[in-house]
Design a protein around this motif. Structure first.
Motif, PDB file in Angstrom:
ATOM      1  N   LEU A 100       0.531  -0.973  -0.103  1.00  8.28           N
ATOM      2  CA  LEU A 100      -0.249  -0.431   0.090  1.00  8.28           C
ATOM      3  C   LEU A 100       0.898   1.418   0.395  1.00  8.28           C
ATOM      4  O   LEU A 100       1.892   1.389   0.800  1.00  8.28           O
ATOM      5  CB  LEU A 100      -1.751   0.276   1.005  1.00  8.28           C
ATOM      6  CG  LEU A 100      -1.837  -1.024   1.490  1.00  8.28           C
ATOM      7  CD1 LEU A 100      -2.379  -0.938   2.543  1.00  8.28           C
ATOM      8  CD2 LEU A 100      -2.474  -1.505   0.190  1.00  8.28           C
ATOM      9  N   ARG A 101       0.286   2.609  -0.624  1.00  2.58           N
ATOM     10  CA  ARG A 101       1.028   3.616  -0.458  1.00  2.58           C
ATOM     11  C   ARG A 101       0.323   5.120  -1.009  1.00  2.58           C
ATOM     12  O   ARG A 101      -0.673   4.462  -1.312  1.00  2.58           O
ATOM     13  CB  ARG A 101       1.658   3.957  -2.114  1.00  2.58           C
ATOM     14  CG  ARG A 101       2.639   2.451  -2.630  1.00  2.58           C
ATOM     15  CD  ARG A 101       4.342   2.860  -1.970  1.00  2.58           C
ATOM     16  NE  ARG A 101       5.546   2.125  -2.518  1.00  2.58           N
ATOM     17  CZ  ARG A 101       5.797   0.926  -1.639  1.00  2.58           C
ATOM     18  NH1 ARG A 101       4.967   0.872  -0.009  1.00  2.58           N
ATOM     19  NH2 ARG A 101       7.006   0.506  -2.241  1.00  2.58           N
ATOM     20  N   LEU A 102       0.065   5.231   0.017  1.00  2.50           N
ATOM     21  CA  LEU A 102       0.038   7.023   0.255  1.00  2.50           C
ATOM     22  C   LEU A 102      -0.124   7.780  -1.275  1.00  2.50           C
ATOM     23  O   LEU A 102       1.519   7.773  -2.190  1.00  2.50           O
ATOM     24  CB  LEU A 102       0.305   7.602   0.794  1.00  2.50           C
ATOM     25  CG  LEU A 102      -0.143   7.307   2.533  1.00  2.50           C
ATOM     26  CD1 LEU A 102       0.711   8.392   3.743  1.00  2.50           C
ATOM     27  CD2 LEU A 102      -1.817   7.443   2.759  1.00  2.50           C
ATOM     28  N   PRO A 103      -1.195   8.357  -1.933  1.00  2.00           N
ATOM     29  CA  PRO A 103      -0.624   9.213  -3.095  1.00  2.00           C
ATOM     30  C   PRO A 103       0.702  10.190  -3.203  1.00  2.00           C
ATOM     31  O   PRO A 103       0.717  10.958  -1.963  1.00  2.00           O
ATOM     32  CB  PRO A 103      -1.850  10.124  -3.367  1.00  2.00           C
ATOM     33  CG  PRO A 103      -2.794   9.970  -2.380  1.00  2.00           C
ATOM     34  CD  PRO A 103      -2.229   8.955  -1.619  1.00  2.00           C
ATOM     35  N   SER A 104       0.997  10.409  -4.465  1.00  2.00           N
ATOM     36  CA  SER A 104       2.544  11.505  -4.090  1.00  2.00           C
ATOM     37  C   SER A 104       2.090  12.306  -4.050  1.00  2.00           C
ATOM     38  O   SER A 104       1.269  13.273  -4.759  1.00  2.00           O
ATOM     39  CB  SER A 104       3.306  11.088  -4.788  1.00  2.00           C
ATOM     40  OG  SER A 104       4.343  12.068  -5.355  1.00  2.00           O
ATOM     41  N   ASP A 105       2.416  13.828  -3.434  1.00  4.70           N
ATOM     42  CA  ASP A 105       2.241  15.199  -3.298  1.00  4.70           C
ATOM     43  C   ASP A 105       2.817  16.277  -3.266  1.00  4.70           C
ATOM     44  O   ASP A 105       3.227  17.129  -3.310  1.00  4.70           O
ATOM     45  CB  ASP A 105       1.335  15.756  -2.206  1.00  4.70           C
ATOM     46  CG  ASP A 105       2.705  15.045  -0.309  1.00  4.70           C
ATOM     47  OD1 ASP A 105       3.287  14.528  -0.677  1.00  4.70           O
ATOM     48  OD2 ASP A 105       1.760  15.658   0.583  1.00  4.70           O
ATOM     49  N   GLY A 106       4.259  15.415  -4.051  1.00  9.67           N
ATOM     50  CA  GLY A 106       5.879  15.861  -3.691  1.00  9.67           C
ATOM     51  C   GLY A 106       6.019  15.735  -5.378  1.00  9.67           C
ATOM     52  O   GLY A 106       4.633  16.268  -6.357  1.00  9.67           O
ATOM     53  N   ALA A 107       7.249  16.300  -5.601  1.00 13.67           N
ATOM     54  CA  ALA A 107       7.483  16.051  -7.472  1.00 13.67           C
ATOM     55  C   ALA A 107       6.994  16.138  -8.221  1.00 13.67           C
ATOM     56  O   ALA A 107       6.978  15.240  -9.124  1.00 13.67           O
ATOM     57  CB  ALA A 107       9.475  16.735  -7.076  1.00 13.67           C
ATOM     58  N   ALA A 108       6.669  14.079  -7.707  1.00 12.71           N
ATOM     59  CA  ALA A 108       6.942  13.115  -7.783  1.00 12.71           C
ATOM     60  C   ALA A 108       5.347  13.111  -8.616  1.00 12.71           C
ATOM     61  O   ALA A 108       4.932  12.503 -10.053  1.00 12.71           O
ATOM     62  CB  ALA A 108       6.807  11.862  -7.602  1.00 12.71           C
ATOM     63  N   ALA A 109       4.722  13.599  -8.252  1.00 12.23           N
ATOM     64  CA  ALA A 109       3.527  14.338  -8.922  1.00 12.23           C
ATOM     65  C   ALA A 109       3.379  15.640 -10.575  1.00 12.23           C
ATOM     66  O   ALA A 109       2.169  15.462 -10.663  1.00 12.23           O
ATOM     67  CB  ALA A 109       2.533  14.737  -7.802  1.00 12.23           C
ATOM     68  N   THR A 110       4.186  15.676 -10.242  1.00 12.36           N
ATOM     69  CA  THR A 110       4.084  16.971 -11.195  1.00 12.36           C
ATOM     70  C   THR A 110       6.138  16.827 -12.036  1.00 12.36           C
ATOM     71  O   THR A 110       5.067  17.731 -13.090  1.00 12.36           O
ATOM     72  CB  THR A 110       4.181  18.825 -11.163  1.00 12.36           C
ATOM     73  OG1 THR A 110       5.501  18.329  -9.197  1.00 12.36           O
ATOM     74  CG2 THR A 110       2.913  18.892 -10.038  1.00 12.36           C
ATOM     75  N   SER A 111       6.636  16.169 -11.591  1.00  9.85           N
ATOM     76  CA  SER A 111       7.902  16.498 -12.029  1.00  9.85           C
ATOM     77  C   SER A 111       8.120  14.995 -12.965  1.00  9.85           C
ATOM     78  O   SER A 111       8.311  14.095 -12.161  1.00  9.85           O
ATOM     79  CB  SER A 111       8.943  16.933 -11.488  1.00  9.85           C
ATOM     80  OG  SER A 111      10.389  16.571 -11.806  1.00  9.85           O
ATOM     81  N   PRO A 112       8.735  15.231 -14.033  1.00  7.85           N
ATOM     82  CA  PRO A 112       8.858  13.830 -15.018  1.00  7.85           C
ATOM     83  C   PRO A 112       9.432  13.112 -14.594  1.00  7.85           C
ATOM     84  O   PRO A 112       9.722  11.992 -14.746  1.00  7.85           O
ATOM     85  CB  PRO A 112       8.752  14.619 -16.573  1.00  7.85           C
ATOM     86  CG  PRO A 112       8.181  15.807 -16.274  1.00  7.85           C
ATOM     87  CD  PRO A 112       7.907  16.175 -15.531  1.00  7.85           C
ATOM     88  N   THR A 113      11.043  13.781 -14.093  1.00  6.21           N
ATOM     89  CA  THR A 113      12.291  13.231 -13.726  1.00  6.21           C
ATOM     90  C   THR A 113      11.957  12.403 -12.251  1.00  6.21           C
ATOM     91  O   THR A 113      12.541  11.585 -12.083  1.00  6.21           O
ATOM     92  CB  THR A 113      13.308  14.449 -13.567  1.00  6.21           C
ATOM     93  OG1 THR A 113      13.696  15.057 -14.818  1.00  6.21           O
ATOM     94  CG2 THR A 113      14.668  13.617 -13.259  1.00  6.21           C
TER      95      THR A 113
END
Length: 347
Positions: A100-113
């Motif tokens: 189980l994972r919580l949704p990413s609310d950091g760079a992974a949500a917006t940055s392709p890298t």
């Protein structure tokens, strides 16, 4: 069914009895055998979820070659718990680990890298597929998953604008319409709506079903009776109080999910309004709590366990190179009529 202690561990035989099938059939479902009809499979999985069946330790010791990740942020809700039970049972049957994972609310949500780095870490740890449970899937993550060949399946997607996203849901529009038609047939004309956020695709579809039922009955929608906020008891209670405080209050309220409906029931109690004598209330999801409310809640049933099972089967099939027949799979809803709805009160 009363809870069981450690000495009363739920067995597969208990599951078989509850589902009305043989022990051999229940075992076939648990082991992912294909020679079981879809309805029988659904009955067995629902029974496993209902009585909390977990496979034995010996089963956990079997070799597992694949890992799945479920991303969600509403673990405490009955909806999420019921869907998760279907995911867990189906993953266990397929001998796949489940994380189980919580949704990413950091760079992974917006940055392709950053999204690619997150996906690479998951793949390196043995993850072969991702199930997103009622959370948004950012385009950056979807692109990274496609490049790394890690399939994603979304259950009740928040945003359906990503046409490439494989999704599993229910016939939300039809469900919203059936709940509204039910109270219309009982004579109600002032029918309120309290739904989840407008940004939620399932909530919007249910609302459109509500509107369609009113239109077909020749009832003009009244904006004063319509509310949108969150799928929560608190939102249902707050907006329920608002609607019931109106000079011309509704005689029925159609709620976007069961938790909202529970809040409406609490609001009616605050005002001393009897349900269903003075107010009819419907929910959506048909979670186990519908049997615990007073009165028992009329609700649109989503096959939540089946949705979880289908997500696992679909994402594992995609991991094996098998694409689903449709990118947007829908399971049928049905209306479960209980005690919270009744004829329109006499003037």
């Amino acid at each position: 069914m009363r809870s069981r202690g450690r000495s009363e561990r739920v067995t597969l035989a208990d599951v078989a009895r509850m589902a009305g099938v043989s022990l051999a059939t229940a075992s076939k479902v648990l082991n992912g055998r294909s020679d079981v009809g879809p309805r029988t499979r659904e009955l067995v999985l629902e029974a496993m979820a209902e009585i909390g069946y977990m496979p034995t330790a010996a089963r956990h010791e079997q070799t597992r070659g694949r890992t799945l990740v479920t991303v969600l942020d509403i673990v405490e809700s009955r909806y999420a718990g019921t869907v998760l039970q279907g995911i867990l049972v189906a993953a266990t049957a397929a001998q796949a680990e489940l994380l189980l994972r919580l949704p990413s609310d950091g760079a992974a949500a917006t940055s392709p890298t950053a999204a690619r780095a997150w996906m690479e870490r998951e793949k390196a740890s043995g993850v072969v597929g991702i199930i997103a449970l009622a959370v948004a899937v950012p385009g950056s993550l979807l692109l990274a998953a496609e490049e790394l060949m890690v399939p994603i399946v979304s259950i009740d997607p928040i945003d359906t604008s990503e046409s490439d996203l494989v999704s599993i849901g229910s016939t939300n529009w039809a469900g919203g319409r059936s709940a509204t038609e039910h109270v219309i047939k009982l004579g109600h004309r002032r029918i309120g709506w309290i739904g989840g956020p407008l940004g939620s695709a399932p909530s919007l579809e249910r609302f459109h079903g509500y509107q369609a039922a009113l239109s077909s009955a020749g009832i003009a929608p009244d904006g004063a009776l319509i509310r949108h906020e969150a799928f929560s008891v608190e939102a249902g209670h707050r907006h329920g109080r608002d609607l019931l405080a109106l000079d011309e209050r509704p005689t029925a309220i159609v709620a976007g999910n069961d938790e909202i409906a529970v809040g409406v029931l609490a609001a009616a109690k605050d005002f001393g309004i009897s349900v269903p004598g003075e107010l009819s209330v419907t929910g959506f999801d048909d979670t186990p709590q519908t049997e615990w409310t007073t009165p028992r809640l009329t609700s649109v049933r989503q096959p939540l366990v089946g949705m979880g099972r289908m997500a696992v089967e679909t994402v594992l099939g995609m991991a094996d190179g098998v694409q689903p027949a449709s990118r947007h799979l829908q399971l049928a809803t049905t209306l479960s009529v209980r005690d919270s709805t009744g004829p329109v009160p006499r003037s």
